[in-house]
Design an enzyme around this catalytic site. Structure first.
Site, PDB file in Angstrom:
ATOM      1  N   SER A 408      -2.765   1.738 -11.433  1.00 32.53           N
ATOM      2  CA  SER A 408      -2.029   0.481 -11.611  1.00 32.53           C
ATOM      3  C   SER A 408      -0.781   0.679 -12.439  1.00 32.53           C
ATOM      4  CB  SER A 408      -2.903  -0.605 -12.235  1.00 32.53           C
ATOM      5  OG  SER A 408      -3.986  -0.100 -12.902  1.00 32.53           O
ATOM      6  N   HIS A 429      -2.433   0.088  -4.011  1.00 34.08           N
ATOM      7  CA  HIS A 429      -2.854  -0.613  -5.219  1.00 34.08           C
ATOM      8  C   HIS A 429      -3.581  -1.904  -4.864  1.00 34.08           C
ATOM      9  CE1 HIS A 429      -1.898  -2.872  -9.132  1.00 34.08           C
ATOM     10  NE2 HIS A 429      -2.919  -2.073  -9.338  1.00 34.08           N
ATOM     11  N   GLU A 441      -0.668  -3.530  -2.785  1.00 35.66           N
ATOM     12  CA  GLU A 441       0.699  -3.018  -2.921  1.00 35.66           C
ATOM     13  C   GLU A 441       0.751  -1.609  -2.318  1.00 35.66           C
ATOM     14  OE1 GLU A 441       2.553  -5.227  -6.842  1.00 35.66           O
ATOM     15  OE2 GLU A 441       1.222  -3.541  -7.189  1.00 35.66           O
TER      16      GLU A 441
END
Ligand code: NAI
Length: 675
Positions: A408, A429, A441
């Site tokens: 992250s 992500h 993501e």
């Protein structure tokens, strides 16, 4: 006579009308589709038929109205006209001099269900994949093709209200129990069941008298109040007015005319416009993802903690063969147990549960690596550990395997440099919890190849998640925009504001959960580590209070105490009373987020304003009725917002200075949704 979207065939004096919308993967009711149906019904009505069967040639019956057309609606009267036209057509269908049967399989939603309700009978395929419902409320509207009028007499008032107010779908079995469909049969008997209904012409269904509430106002008014109390506990009428409209229509036993007028107002209103946009943004992300072939069947996930286990469980439920690796059998056993609970709840049918379990292999030694098409790393957030792991992984996987990290906060380039072929590494992500948060993501490192990114996009869409392109930079998009908001909340707490005031300000604004409660839920240690990761590059000051609390072991929900005290069942205690007007608090919380979103656009972290909005709504639950932070900013106007930011900068600190991006109009352009 031939039609673009419908086929009409006759056999034994029964007409079968089949919908197969041209050039679309699913049947949606556009103006054109409805116009054609009207012509068909007019022609059929003039003939001497035994009956008509309406069905679909696609994998679902009808998924609802064509939402794309909602965006082109100029005002409430135009929207009401659309509803009138639909009602008029369905009244013609209902008024045919012979029986009509809707043959339902797959999704039968919204306008599709209203069409089925206008038929004399409904038969549905008897499997879990067949779902019926009126999800209009989720787009900030309510049924508008006479659904609010036809449903209560068919299934009873409370069952009808429940379907319309929640927008939930029901299986065909549940629909049969409700009286929503007449019969459920296996696929191969669908047409025969429909023909039998036409031949026998049983009396059309009606709800039993005790399921009906008399139409008198003095009976309905108090009952409405009771139902409304439950609605109010969940839905703020200023943010989401449509459930209250559904209650209004029911209370006064509204006519079709009133339904159409009310729908017009809802469709033209801010909430629905934004919810429709958010919905279409999600569809567009999925569509873009699906364009890319991924060639992935076998997925190897390393790390079976909070994220790795959930990713593996989800991927196996979507048909992938998954091997899940961790360092101890106990951790893997915990993940397998979690998988079983999840599949039982979600997939229900024992066979489907068994099949999903069979696709998920606990893999202590990493035997799945040499066969994997994709490896997802989800181990602890430590650069050295990840680099070491990837170097080892690369030596064992096939050369064409795609490598992904769920980091992250670590820049992708730092991990990639441990690889011989860094081009094959991308970030995938996911957000916590994976089953609920739709966003993923797709992190592009400087070294990531376009081919690797495309496969990651395609894979994410195949997982039924929304792939959003972001650049590898601290916090990517979502955490980066969220972090200043969380930090501001902690600063407010440090200044002595009551927690209830801070969280209340955010939920009144429309966030799903207050920032303090969110920080406690995520874990203050995790918040601190992400904040520290972002602090340097973004110039964020981490509040001392956060450091002190983590040092004292107050980590939030998981340690039993953070800002709040948590009970054993995981509920925050002593949430306290609210005292003050929220405006100054809301301003500080929300504008930090919006300002950071503009900074992300300036730096090219996300592609355009639509992407930022989609990311924040689908990744954090940012007030969907506002359409996302950028649309919110657009509504308020950039000049006013920048003035407010400058005032806050003077009052508090330079962290509120408007970002340089505000001056660049081209950054606010929307490209994801055209038109
Ligand atoms: P976690 O601590 O719950 O799980 C990590 C797991 O990895 C542990 O079970 C550990 O035994 C295992 N592990 C560590 N080294 C390993 C190795 N060399 N080989 C095999 N297994 C190993 O961590 P969590 O929260 O699941 O985070 C994992 C990654 O996902 C991190 O990079 C984190 O930043 C990221 N992430 C976390 C989110 C969250 O909300 N927790 C959200 C999005 C991303």
């Amino acid at each position: 006579m031939s039609y673009r979207h419908w086929q009409v065939e006759d056999s034994h004096n029964i007409a079968t009308v089949t919908l197969d919308v041209e050039g679309a993967s699913a049947n949606a009711l556009s103006r054109e589709v409805l116009d054609e149906l009207e012509k068909i019904i007019d022609r059929l009505g003039a003939r001497e038929l035994e009956g008509v069967i309406i069905r679909s040639a696609k994998s679902s019956f009808i998924v609802g109205a064509d939402v794309n057309e909602f965006r082109r609606i100029a005002d409430s009267s135009q929207a009401a006209d659309l509803a009138h036209a639909g009602q008029h057509l369905l009244n013609k269908l209902a008024g045919l001099p012979f029986p009509s049967v809707a043959v339902i399989h797959g999704h039968c939603l919204g306008g599709g269900l209203e069409l089925a309700l206008a038929c004399t009978y409904r038969v549905a395929r008897d499997d879990e994949g067949t779902r019926l419902g009126l999800p209009e409320v989720k787009l900030g509207i309510h049924p508008g093709f006479a659904g609010t009028v036809r449903l209560p007499p068919l299934i009873g008032d409370f069952a009808a209200l429940d379907l319309m107010l929640t927008g939930h779908t029901v299986s065909s079995k549940a629909a049969r129990a409700l009286g929503l469909v007449d019969e459920t049969v296996p696929e191969r008997y669908l047409l025969r069941a429909a023909e039998a209904l036409i031949a026998k012409r049983p009396k059309p269904r009606r709800a039993k008298w005790w399921k009906r509430v008399p139409k008198w106002g003095f009976v309905r008014r108090p009952l409405r109040k009771l139902v409304e109390r439950n609605v109010r506990a969940k839905v703020n009428p200023d943010h989401y007015p449509s459930p209250y409209r559904i209650l209004d229509l029911w209370e006064k036993n509204a006519t079709q005319e009133e339904e159409a007028r009310s729908l017009g107002e809802m469709l033209a209103g801010r909430t629905s416009r934004n919810l429709v946009t958010v919905f279409l943004l999600g569809e567009e992300l999925k569509r873009r993802g699906r364009k890319h072939p991924h060639n992935i069947e076998r997925v190897h996930v390393i790390g079976a903690g909070v994220m790795g286990a959930d990713i593996a469980i989800w991927a196996a439920s979507r048909g992938f063969y998954v091997s899940l690796q961790d360092r101890s059998p106990e951790i893997l056993a915990r993940a397998v147990k979690k998988a079983y609970g999840f599949y039982k709840k979600r997939l229900k049918a024992p066979r489907a549960v068994q099949e999903a379990m069979d696709r998920l292999m606990p893999d202590l030694r990493g035997d799945g690596l040499p066969r994997a098409d994709l490896v997802i790393e989800a181990i602890v957030e430590k650069l050295d550990a990840k680099r070491g792991l990837f170097a080892e992984v690369e030596s064992k996987v096939r050369p064409e395997a795609l490598l992904a990290t769920n980091t992250s906060s670590i820049p992708l380039e730092d991990i990639a440099s441990a690889l011989k072929n860094p081009a094959r590494l991308v970030g995938l992500h996911f957000f916590n919890p994976v089953a609920q948060m739709q966003l993923v993501e797709i992190v592009r490192g400087k070294q990531s190849s376009e081919q690797a990114l495309n496969r990651a996009r395609g894979f994410t869409a195949a997982l039924d998640r929304l792939p959003l392109d972001v650049k590898s930079s601290p916090g990517f998009l979502v955490n980066r925009v969220l972090m200043p908001y969380l930090i501001e909340a902690v600063s407010l707490a440090e200044e002595g504001h009551a927690l209830a005031d801070i969280d209340g300000a955010a939920t009144d604004f429309g966030m799903p959960m207050g920032p303090i409660l969110l920080a406690d839920t995520v874990g203050l240690d995790i918040c601190l580590s992400v904040a520290e990761e972002l602090a340097g590059p973004l110039g964020i000051k981490v509040p001392q209070k956060l450091r002190d609390m983590v040092a004292a072991g107050r980590l939030g929900k998981k340690s039993g105490a953070g800002f709040y005290v948590w009970d054993k069942k995981g509920r925050a205690q002593n949430r306290g009373q609210r005292h003050v007007s929220h405006e100054p608090i809301t301003e500080r919380l929300v504008l930090r987020m919006v300002n950071e979103a503009v900074a992300c656009l300036r730096e090219g972290v996300a592609e355009d304003a639509d992407s930022v909005d989609a990311g924040m709504v689908y990744g954090t639950g940012f007030a969907p009725f506002l359409g996302g932070p950028m649309r919110y900013a657009e509504t308020l106007g950039d000049v006013g917002l920048c003035n407010t930011l400058r005032r806050l900068a003077q009052e508090y600190d330079k962290r509120f200075e408007p970002d340089a991006g505000w001056a660049r109009r081209e950054l606010f352009e929307r490209r994801l949704l055209k038109g």
